[in-house]
Structures are given as C-alpha cells and as structure tokens.
Motif scaffolding. Sequence first.
Motif, PDB file in Angstrom:
ATOM      1  N   ILE A 153       0.863  -1.190  -0.049  1.00  0.00           N
ATOM      2  CA  ILE A 153       0.001   0.066   0.036  1.00  0.00           C
ATOM      3  C   ILE A 153       0.910   1.238   0.008  1.00  0.00           C
ATOM      4  CG2 ILE A 153      -1.768   1.216   1.225  1.00  0.00           C
ATOM      5  CD1 ILE A 153      -2.894  -1.353   2.302  1.00  0.00           C
ATOM      6  N   LYS A 154       0.813   1.983  -1.160  1.00  0.00           N
ATOM      7  CA  LYS A 154       1.401   3.220  -1.140  1.00  0.00           C
ATOM      8  C   LYS A 154       0.837   4.564  -1.032  1.00  0.00           C
ATOM      9  CE  LYS A 154       1.973   1.782  -5.142  1.00  0.00           C
ATOM     10  NZ  LYS A 154       2.192   1.666  -6.603  1.00  0.00           N
ATOM     11  N   TYR A 155       1.508   5.752  -0.482  1.00  0.00           N
ATOM     12  CA  TYR A 155       0.879   6.678  -0.401  1.00  0.00           C
ATOM     13  C   TYR A 155       1.994   7.901  -0.412  1.00  0.00           C
ATOM     14  CZ  TYR A 155       1.577   7.214   4.614  1.00  0.00           C
ATOM     15  OH  TYR A 155       2.283   7.307   5.767  1.00  0.00           O
ATOM     16  N   SER A 156       1.568   9.252  -0.847  1.00  0.00           N
ATOM     17  CA  SER A 156       2.505  10.377  -0.755  1.00  0.00           C
ATOM     18  C   SER A 156       2.304  11.123   0.532  1.00  0.00           C
ATOM     19  CB  SER A 156       2.319  11.249  -1.974  1.00  0.00           C
ATOM     20  OG  SER A 156       3.037  12.401  -1.763  1.00  0.00           O
ATOM     21  N   LEU A 193       5.946   7.485   0.708  1.00  0.00           N
ATOM     22  CA  LEU A 193       6.904   8.232  -0.089  1.00  0.00           C
ATOM     23  C   LEU A 193       7.131   9.649  -0.334  1.00  0.00           C
ATOM     24  CD1 LEU A 193       5.671   5.249  -1.848  1.00  0.00           C
ATOM     25  CD2 LEU A 193       7.981   5.859  -3.021  1.00  0.00           C
ATOM     26  N   GLY A 194       8.035  10.167  -0.401  1.00  0.00           N
ATOM     27  CA  GLY A 194       8.318  11.816  -0.654  1.00  0.00           C
ATOM     28  C   GLY A 194       8.794  12.331   0.759  1.00  0.00           C
ATOM     29  N   ALA A 195       9.400  13.361   0.531  1.00  0.00           N
ATOM     30  CA  ALA A 195      10.011  14.365   1.544  1.00  0.00           C
ATOM     31  C   ALA A 195       8.806  15.148   2.002  1.00  0.00           C
ATOM     32  CB  ALA A 195      11.213  15.090   1.084  1.00  0.00           C
ATOM     33  N   ARG A 196       8.499  15.526   3.261  1.00  0.00           N
ATOM     34  CA  ARG A 196       7.518  16.463   3.768  1.00  0.00           C
ATOM     35  C   ARG A 196       8.106  17.763   3.428  1.00  0.00           C
ATOM     36  NH1 ARG A 196       7.723  12.213   7.240  1.00  0.00           N
ATOM     37  NH2 ARG A 196       5.722  11.308   7.842  1.00  0.00           N
ATOM     38  N   LEU A 197       7.185  18.589   2.915  1.00  0.00           N
ATOM     39  CA  LEU A 197       7.537  19.926   2.445  1.00  0.00           C
ATOM     40  C   LEU A 197       7.510  20.846   3.586  1.00  0.00           C
ATOM     41  CD1 LEU A 197       5.160  20.158  -0.779  1.00  0.00           C
ATOM     42  CD2 LEU A 197       7.424  19.549  -0.718  1.00  0.00           C
ATOM     43  N   ASN A 198       8.133  21.636   3.844  1.00  0.00           N
ATOM     44  CA  ASN A 198       8.261  22.556   5.156  1.00  0.00           C
ATOM     45  C   ASN A 198       8.980  23.916   4.612  1.00  0.00           C
ATOM     46  OD1 ASN A 198       8.615  23.541   7.599  1.00  0.00           O
ATOM     47  ND2 ASN A 198      10.499  22.318   8.090  1.00  0.00           N
ATOM     48  N   ASP A 199       8.197  25.032   4.990  1.00  0.00           N
ATOM     49  CA  ASP A 199       8.557  26.118   4.525  1.00  0.00           C
ATOM     50  C   ASP A 199       9.110  26.826   5.800  1.00  0.00           C
ATOM     51  OD1 ASP A 199       5.758  26.659   2.526  1.00  0.00           O
ATOM     52  OD2 ASP A 199       7.873  25.961   2.103  1.00  0.00           O
ATOM     53  N   GLU A 200       9.157  26.415   7.028  1.00  0.00           N
ATOM     54  CA  GLU A 200       9.409  27.212   8.187  1.00  0.00           C
ATOM     55  C   GLU A 200      10.843  26.369   8.848  1.00  0.00           C
ATOM     56  OE1 GLU A 200       6.197  27.412  10.642  1.00  0.00           O
ATOM     57  OE2 GLU A 200       4.797  28.467   9.321  1.00  0.00           O
ATOM     58  N   GLY A 201      11.096  25.387   8.555  1.00  0.00           N
ATOM     59  CA  GLY A 201      12.210  24.716   9.243  1.00  0.00           C
ATOM     60  C   GLY A 201      11.933  23.119   9.387  1.00  0.00           C
ATOM     61  N   PRO A 202      12.798  22.550   9.852  1.00  0.00           N
ATOM     62  CA  PRO A 202      12.798  20.765   9.959  1.00  0.00           C
ATOM     63  C   PRO A 202      11.514  20.381  10.868  1.00  0.00           C
ATOM     64  CG  PRO A 202      14.584  21.849  11.249  1.00  0.00           C
ATOM     65  CD  PRO A 202      14.210  22.873  10.528  1.00  0.00           C
ATOM     66  N   TYR A 234       5.590  -0.737   8.246  1.00  0.00           N
ATOM     67  CA  TYR A 234       5.707   0.592   7.928  1.00  0.00           C
ATOM     68  C   TYR A 234       7.061   1.169   7.473  1.00  0.00           C
ATOM     69  CZ  TYR A 234       5.134   5.723   8.200  1.00  0.00           C
ATOM     70  OH  TYR A 234       5.012   6.974   7.992  1.00  0.00           O
ATOM     71  N   LEU A 235       7.080   1.805   6.287  1.00  0.00           N
ATOM     72  CA  LEU A 235       8.428   2.126   5.726  1.00  0.00           C
ATOM     73  C   LEU A 235       8.194   3.692   5.226  1.00  0.00           C
ATOM     74  CD1 LEU A 235       9.455  -0.897   3.587  1.00  0.00           C
ATOM     75  CD2 LEU A 235      10.395  -0.002   5.779  1.00  0.00           C
ATOM     76  N   GLU A 236       9.288   4.525   5.411  1.00  0.00           N
ATOM     77  CA  GLU A 236       9.262   5.806   4.786  1.00  0.00           C
ATOM     78  C   GLU A 236      10.485   5.983   3.888  1.00  0.00           C
ATOM     79  OE1 GLU A 236       9.262   9.243   7.683  1.00  0.00           O
ATOM     80  OE2 GLU A 236       7.213   8.579   8.271  1.00  0.00           O
ATOM     81  N   LEU A 237      10.176   6.429   2.497  1.00  0.00           N
ATOM     82  CA  LEU A 237      11.058   6.372   1.486  1.00  0.00           C
ATOM     83  C   LEU A 237      11.041   7.975   1.297  1.00  0.00           C
ATOM     84  CD1 LEU A 237      10.442   3.362  -0.658  1.00  0.00           C
ATOM     85  CD2 LEU A 237      11.855   3.347   1.605  1.00  0.00           C
ATOM     86  N   PRO A 238      12.084   8.624   1.495  1.00  0.00           N
ATOM     87  CA  PRO A 238      12.132  10.151   1.289  1.00  0.00           C
ATOM     88  C   PRO A 238      12.234  10.321  -0.433  1.00  0.00           C
ATOM     89  CG  PRO A 238      13.548   9.765   2.812  1.00  0.00           C
ATOM     90  CD  PRO A 238      13.102   8.586   2.377  1.00  0.00           C
TER      91      PRO A 238
END
Length: 619
Positions: free
Chosen positions: A103-106, A140-149, A180-184
């Motif tokens: 099962i995949k999601y962004s 999948l994907g890197a979390r978008l962040n405009d203010e910092g980590p 559960y896996l996280e792939l940037p």
Amino acid sequence: MSVHIVALGSEYPGCVGPGDETAGPGQFQGGLLWSYLGHGARELDPNSVTPSRHPLNPAFMEYQSRVFGDVRVMVRDCPSWDLLDSDWASVRSVVEQADIVVIKYSVNDKLAFQQVRNVYAPRLRPLLRHWGVPVILVALGARLNDEGPPCTCPLCASDWSSCVPHSEGLQLSRDLGATYLELPSLNNFFVGRYFGSVLEYFMIQCLKQKAKERPDKRRGHRLNEPRPPHLDQPARLPPVRVEESTFSQDLQWLLERGVQFADVAFYAGDSGKELGWAHSSVLCTVSPYFRQLLVGRQAWERPVSRCTCRDRDGPHSLLSTWDGGIDDLPRADGHPAGHLSRLVVKDPLLCLCLWETLMFLYRGAWEWEYLEEAIAEKLKNPLAVAQLMDRIRSFVGREKAPRDTPTARSQQGPLTLGSLFNSPLYSDVIFMVQGSVLPAHRAVLVARCDVMAAMFSGKYAEARSRVVPIHGVSSDTFLAFLEYLYTDTCCPASVLQAMAVLVCAEMYQVKRLQHLCEVCVCAYLQSMPSRELASMGISVIRLLKKAKCHNADQLYVWLLHFIANNYLIFSHKPDFLELSDEEREQVERLRWPSRGYLQELSEYQQRRRQIRKSRCSIM
C-alpha cells in the motif's frame, strides 16, 4: 515458482482519477515496484498500445519480472483508489490471490491519505487479517516545510497541515498489521536496500511456504534431517502509564484557595460589598476583555460590553476599574505587598453568578453546558440566563459557545496559560538559572507544583524575594520544567534531555511530568534499530541506575525488560558488569534469545554438519 504482488495507491500527490485514459505505463514505470524490479520489469504485452490490464478488474495494470534468478514476480498495480469502487467483489478476488500486498501513499497528499485511512482501510482490514497476507505500508516523498525541520519527537503530534505526519502513518500500519516504511525518494538506496530488503524477506518467506506445500518426490531422503529449533517471540515490554491531566483542577484549586497570591478584587457596584478575588495572569490569558480592562492604560482602550442593555447615560460596561483606595495590598505572613486591581461589577446578574463565571474561566472556558446549568439553577429565570450567557461570551470574545467536545477541551484547557510561558507580562518572580533569567508567575507555580506552593507560601526566603536562584539544574532543563507547568505538555529533544527533565520533575515532586519523561525515554529507545543501539554513546545500564536512583519505577522495570530483549547487544558491553546480582538474575531469566534456544541451535548446526560430511564421504 512465482510471487504475486498487489500494489494499491499512488506514490505521487494527486493520483489519477477514474476515467482518465491519458495515464499510461508511466504510472507504474516510474513508480516504486517498477524501480525495484529494474530493467527486468516488462509488461505482459509490450507490443500493445495500452498498458496490460487485469481481465477481472481493469483498474489493475499488470507487469512482471524475475528475481532470485528464476522466480517470476507478477505485479498488479492500481494507482487510484477511486477505480476500485466500481467492482469491489473483483477487487477482493485480486487481493485474495496476492502473496504480498503493498500500500503506497505520498506524504504530501494528506487528502488521499485520509481517504485511504477512513474509507478503504476499514474494508481491507478484515480481508487481510482473514487471509494472513503480509502487508507493507510505504510512505513516499519528503515532507514539504517552509518554516524549518519538523519535530522528531515520537510524542509530538504537530505536523504540517498539507503533509501526513509520521505518527498517523505508523498508526495506520498498526491498524492494518503492516510493516511501515518511509522512503524520502525513489533512489537506489531507499528502493534497492531499504524497501528491497523488506520485500525480499517476505518473498523468501512466501517461497518457503509454497515449497512446503508443494509435493516433492525427491524429499524422501530428507525425512531424517533434523528440524531447526523454534524461536519464540521476545516478551512484551511492560506498559508505562501516565496519569490523566489535572490542569483544570489545579486552576480551580487556585481560585478556591490561592487568595494569598490574588491581585484582582471584585466589588458589587450597588453596595460596594466585596464579591471575591482572582488572579490577573489567569483572567488575562483566558479573556481578552480582562486583558484590555487590566492592561489598558488609556480610557479608549477599556472594553465595552456587547450586551444590549442601555440606560440614560448610554452604553455601559459590565465591569469598571476603581482607582480610589490603596494600590498595594498588605499580605499576611510577612509577604511583600503587591499591586491590587479593584473591579466594580455593575451588572446585577453577574454579581449573583460571579463565582460560577470565575470557575468557568479558570477551568479553561470550554464547559459551557455546565456553566449554563449552574447559572440556571441559581437564577431560575431562562431570560436572565440567556442574557448573562451572552455577556459571558463577551468576556472570552466569542459570539457563540462551542460544543463541549474533547477537541474543544484540548484547545482551551492546557493551552490557556501558554502565552504566559517565559513571558515577563504579569510576572512576579524571576528564576536565575546558570545566568539565565526566566520570568514566571507565582500563582501558576503554586497551583501546578506542591513544592513550589510550599516554597512560596511558607516562611522561606523565596516567599519574600522576587529573584529566586536555582541550583543543580541547567537552564534548558528548568525551562522545559516550567513549560510543562504552563502548558501541561512535555517534548524533550533527546533521551538525555528527557532524563534531565525527569530528575527535575522528581526534585519538585511532579509525578505526571516524571511519567511523561519515562514514556519519552521508552519511545526513543524502542524506535532505535539494533545497529544504532549497539553503537550509540548513551549507556542504557546507566540510564537504568539513574531511573532507580530517582524513583522512576516504571522506567526501571521497562529498561530491565528492554535489556533482556536485546541481550546479545548489551551483554557484550563493558557496563553490563555494573548490573547488580539481582538485576542480572532477572535479565538472565527474561533474556531473548534464551539459553535453551542457543543450545538447541548449536546442536542443530552440529548435526547438520555431520550429515553433510556423511553425504560427502558416500559420494
């Protein structure tokens, strides 16, 4: 031998909707499984103009490859969840044939994730549990962040509104019983080594299961081979419990018994009778009306009530300041005098129900139903109750009372004093910690901490001094301790900081904070992989000793079980010898793997070597 993989969901934000024929092979050729299979991946019919579709359910696109030399992998991929709604019965038949479900999601498509979690996961959960199919949930994907980590604390629930936080993905995997896996990104490292190693593990287990079920004519000579020993699962770690929050009860106690630190007095407008006492720090954080009334220095800054009452002098306010009299209030027990704000209550209804109104404000200004019941019981007039409720809404700056829900409580309860944390506004005490100046408010400290209450209420030097030095604690640790007193939350950044706050909480006898720090330490250690546990510079044995020294009983028991579950890692470290005889005996009793299993494994390997040698001699 073959392995059937069913993939559901899209790796990219904004998956393809139903009926979109422009989506061709690119949907899966740039996706996760296609990237893992590499150059060997191909469609069932490469010469076809349209991508290969499953005969029972056209929502699934099919392609295949080979792994481990001669093992065929058949992939059925459906990138859009909406396509599955057309024929759910055929979807069940496709998933039923799967050996592995992916099962995949962004992480940058929160709406799609919520649709999966709320709509499709409840449908899949009973099917997956009934068939016992291994499931891999991939973010999948890197979390978008405009203010910092983003915050990396396992207990922190904050995340960006457009991104799916780690905690929600982990909770969904637990509901589905998935890995559960996280792939940037979809590079060779994350896909080939990280995702590929997990997928290959399940494929090997699937092939082993199929080999056992397949009749083998040449297996007759293997009947006498020894069976490998069975390895049981490690013992479950004991739970660490945290008491329920007493934030509202603490502020209620402050209103009832904290008169010594009160700096606001209420008087009846008609008789001048004293009605009660309160604390400006609490009133001003809950109510913008009181904030303007007590802080505003000019007449035009004073608020005007929103009630529709009128008299011959024009609009009037419910409360007004009284400038006459003495500004400094003499305190009992030799405490220094403090500035006293006198407020005249002009409204007769508010005079009758002032105590109920103050209790409502102190408890976080969310118990609207209880407030209305208390006022109705006292006034016995529905029209008067409605008028007074409208005027109280003007205190908190709300046109309409919200519903009494857990969300409203969490937003209005512990967060009411958050704006006062580390703020000089209304501050009446200053802590000097390692050269840092930390302003605070005696009323909040007394209500939230019994040791602080004794320190500021008794005949001690701290009760008479505005500047209080703190020794034996770092400024960051004491600031985190104060943050808990004001916000009822704790979010240490590391194991060492959590232990430092735990020691400070034990020093000031704040049990709930101590238990929150115990949960933090357990969450950090449990989330570490085995390699990081083996190479980290933090000594778990010394954490165990520190937990015992500072009465962290739950953490002490949990660490003993944690050391036992990771016995092969910690037993080779030099500090393992620092355990007492009783502790070592308990670790040996709970150790995993057990001594019996290791002995059986050694005997099994020895018998296997003897059998191989005998076969070679015969040949």
